[in-house]
Design an enzyme around this catalytic site. Structure first.
Site, PDB file in Angstrom:
ATOM      1  N   ASP A   1      31.934  32.229  38.400  1.00  0.00           N
ATOM      2  CA  ASP A   1      31.512  33.594  38.102  1.00  0.00           C
ATOM      3  C   ASP A   1      30.173  33.910  38.764  1.00  0.00           C
ATOM      4  OD1 ASP A   1      31.660  36.096  36.933  1.00  0.00           O
ATOM      5  OD2 ASP A   1      30.772  35.449  35.043  1.00  0.00           O
TER       6      ASP A   1
ATOM      7  N   ASN B   1      42.107  40.532  37.080  1.00  0.00           N
ATOM      8  CA  ASN B   1      41.345  40.942  38.263  1.00  0.00           C
ATOM      9  C   ASN B   1      42.021  42.063  39.061  1.00  0.00           C
ATOM     10  OD1 ASN B   1      39.992  37.635  39.080  1.00  0.00           O
ATOM     11  ND2 ASN B   1      39.159  39.273  37.805  1.00  0.00           N
TER      12      ASN B   1
END
Length: 231
Positions: A20, A68
């Site tokens: 991340d 996503n």
């Protein structure tokens, strides 16, 4: 896992990473998000090259989640094109270094050319002894639901039958889960597998995460005591 599910942790066999912070890395430098993702791929490449010397049997990376797809279309396109280039450029290195590629998630729902490339990569690396598992179009809740449905279809829904139908059923139990960027959540990643995994959350943004930092995480793991619900 660890040693014998008790006492000091020892050497982890299976580590997973939530990678991340690519977007924030780029923003801090006044760069487009695509540059953050590109640098993130370089961090993946450096890490995979270093794993052999760390004694891991399996490294699992959260590359693209089922959520996503909600990102802007141009960003998703950039990610897919990076994936294409990564597979093409790094497949020979995987083969040469005895790495077996494994994909978890609904990866067959990706673009047909990517699916074809992945199928070829899976076949060419099938004899590797060390596993690089990549989560693509992956969501853990969906994975558990699929596994439970398959278990129900054979007439017995238990912890054992669900585990047998998870995408990770042929991988070692998860020992350590690491998340970069300072966020402290699992984001629908390996929820079942993380039941007794150790967790480590670090502030470093993914493009800045180095093999040395992974080694430090492994050293931290070795100093922990895992009880698995016991005393």
């Amino acid at each position: 896992m660890g040693e014998d599910r008790a006492g000091n942790s020892g050497r982890p066999r299976h580590v997973a990473i939530i990678m991340d912070g690519n977007g924030r890395w780029a923003k801090k430098r006044g760069l487009p998000r695509a540059m953050g993702h590109k640098r993130g791929v370089e961090a993946v490449r450096e890490l995979v090259r270093s794993v052999e010397g760390m004694g891991l049997d399996c490294l699992t990376l959260y590359a693209f989640s089922s959520e996503n797809w909600k990102r802007p279309e141009d960003e998703v396109d950039d990610l897919m094109n990076l994936m294409r280039r990564f597979i093409k450029s790094d497949l020979p290195e995987f083969i040469a270094n005895d790495v077996r590629l494994k994909i978890i998630g609904d990866w067959q729902g990706l673009a047909p050319d990517i699916v074809e490339m992945l199928e070829d990569a899976l076949e060419q690396t099938s004899k590797g002894s060390r596993v690089l598992a990549v989560a693509l179009n992956y969501g853990s809740q969906q994975e558990i639901a699929r596994a439970a449905a398959k278990a129900a279809a054979i007439g017995e829904v238990t912890e054992k039958t669900i585990a047998a139908h998870l995408d990770t059923n042929d991988l070692p139990p998860l020992d350590l889960l690491v998340r970069t960027s300072g966020e402290v959540r699992l984001s629908n990643f390996l929820l079942w597998q993380s039941a007794y995994a150790e967790m480590l959350f670090v502030d470093t943004l993914w493009p800045d995460f180095t093999p040395e930092m992974l080694q430090q995480a492994l050293d931290d793991f070795a100093g922990r005591e895992r009880r698995f619900g016991g005393r």
